[in-house]
Enzyme design. Sequence first.
Site, PDB file in Angstrom:
ATOM      1  N   MET A  72      10.004  26.097  -0.310  1.00 26.42           N
ATOM      2  CA  MET A  72       9.468  25.166  -1.293  1.00 26.42           C
ATOM      3  C   MET A  72      10.549  24.267  -1.884  1.00 26.42           C
ATOM      4  O   MET A  72      10.323  23.076  -2.123  1.00 26.42           O
ATOM      5  CB  MET A  72       8.763  25.923  -2.423  1.00 26.42           C
ATOM      6  CG  MET A  72       8.123  25.005  -3.451  1.00 26.42           C
ATOM      7  SD  MET A  72       7.189  25.876  -4.718  1.00 26.42           S
ATOM      8  CE  MET A  72       5.785  26.443  -3.762  1.00 26.42           C
ATOM      9  N   ARG A 118     -11.180   0.316  14.766  1.00 27.12           N
ATOM     10  CA  ARG A 118     -11.052   1.095  13.541  1.00 27.12           C
ATOM     11  C   ARG A 118     -11.960   0.462  12.483  1.00 27.12           C
ATOM     12  O   ARG A 118     -13.079   0.897  12.282  1.00 27.12           O
ATOM     13  CB  ARG A 118      -9.580   1.145  13.105  1.00 27.12           C
ATOM     14  CG  ARG A 118      -9.260   2.206  12.090  1.00 27.12           C
ATOM     15  CD  ARG A 118      -7.774   2.373  11.902  1.00 27.12           C
ATOM     16  NE  ARG A 118      -7.101   1.151  11.433  1.00 27.12           N
ATOM     17  CZ  ARG A 118      -5.819   1.099  11.089  1.00 27.12           C
ATOM     18  NH1 ARG A 118      -5.063   2.172  11.201  1.00 27.12           N
ATOM     19  NH2 ARG A 118      -5.277  -0.015  10.655  1.00 27.12           N
ATOM     20  N   TYR A 172      13.358  32.710   5.564  1.00 27.68           N
ATOM     21  CA  TYR A 172      12.077  33.406   5.638  1.00 27.68           C
ATOM     22  C   TYR A 172      11.735  33.757   7.083  1.00 27.68           C
ATOM     23  O   TYR A 172      11.892  32.943   7.994  1.00 27.68           O
ATOM     24  CB  TYR A 172      10.960  32.525   5.076  1.00 27.68           C
ATOM     25  CG  TYR A 172      10.904  32.491   3.573  1.00 27.68           C
ATOM     26  CD1 TYR A 172      10.658  33.649   2.841  1.00 27.68           C
ATOM     27  CD2 TYR A 172      11.086  31.292   2.890  1.00 27.68           C
ATOM     28  CE1 TYR A 172      10.601  33.617   1.457  1.00 27.68           C
ATOM     29  CE2 TYR A 172      11.030  31.248   1.501  1.00 27.68           C
ATOM     30  CZ  TYR A 172      10.783  32.414   0.789  1.00 27.68           C
ATOM     31  OH  TYR A 172      10.726  32.376  -0.582  1.00 27.68           O
ATOM     32  N   LYS A 189       0.829  -1.208   0.000  1.00 27.05           N
ATOM     33  CA  LYS A 189       0.000   0.000   0.000  1.00 27.05           C
ATOM     34  C   LYS A 189       0.861   1.256   0.000  1.00 27.05           C
ATOM     35  O   LYS A 189       2.037   1.226   0.385  1.00 27.05           O
ATOM     36  CB  LYS A 189      -0.942  -0.004   1.202  1.00 27.05           C
ATOM     37  CG  LYS A 189      -0.247   0.017   2.558  1.00 27.05           C
ATOM     38  CD  LYS A 189      -1.268  -0.036   3.681  1.00 27.05           C
ATOM     39  CE  LYS A 189      -0.585   0.016   5.041  1.00 27.05           C
ATOM     40  NZ  LYS A 189      -1.568   0.015   6.144  1.00 27.05           N
TER      41      LYS A 189
END
Length: 357
Positions: free
Chosen positions: A301, A127, A252, A34
């Site tokens: 980024m 769950r 930043y 998965k």
Amino acid sequence: MRALKKIINLNALRHNWALIKQRSLPATPMVVLKADAYGHGMTTVAKTLDDARYFAVSCIEEAIALRHLGIDTPVVLLEGVYRADELLLCEYYQFDTLVHNFRQMQWLKEFNGSVKAWLKVDSGMHRLGFTQDEIAEAFAQAHSLPVNIQWQGVITHFACSDEDDLTHAKKQLACMDRLVLPAHWKRCYANSAAIFALPQAHYDYTRSGIMLYGLSPFMHGDGSAYGLQPVMTVITEILAVRHLEKNETAGYGQGFTAPESGWLATIALGYGDGFARTITSGAVPVLIAGQRYPLVGRVAMDMAMVWLGSDRYAEGTIVELFGSHLPTEEVARAAGTIPHTLTTMLMPRVHVEIVGG
């Protein structure tokens, strides 16, 4: 080409698989693929482990992708189907589906085709799965279905098998052991942690997830303590180096203040690569020339910053973010998360290099 890349070591993958098969005995391990094989590449892992008896994925989209690769190994959908018409795809592609609620059971009742199914029991995870109040009715309905619904067995999931205190896991196992199953039904209970910690839970099938990729399934230590080898190593390079005076700021929002006169490196790594902006706290290490240095300031980024102190390195110097020399588990703990999030977070623009093929 951008410097940031993840290196996938197939020799380490094969090593871990051999260990899993041995530690799972007498059970047969399922390979959990998965989330793109926990970020390692579902295609690569599935084709490398061509002797696997079973693959396990979350949803039908992942399973279909395996079939499109020409892989005909049995596949079980760990979340089952989301719509009734997906049962047609299960029949066509020969997928096993998990059944964890009465809505899915009703879809099976109304299905005219043939499909293999596993019953999911909520033994204490709370769950997915039929609860203790529902299990008698779930079994009654399962037994009433026509022979075109081919029941394979029962599955549960441990909530705390990765912890030192196994009390809850043993309660869950006792709950499952009280079930009276048809003779041909198989049992699949043990996840990665339980493969090591609860051999009495192995039964017929185990599910090897995070340990297949060389990472510890426990809350402490790293995979090497259990004979595992990390399959993924993520590296980048230093793009620039700046000298800062004490109390000079960088990044930043002036997110970093130099604690003393020293060197600051900018590396190719950002939230655009999937590296969360919240991860850097001054506690998360990277490895340069065998030495640990902290990530500092705000992740941008495309870039992040590393405080080198009195050390200085040239542009182009390799920086290991986690993997073969800097344990992924160590980095995850420092970041306040788990290794799974680190290996699955990287975006498609991160270059992939396969070694050991």
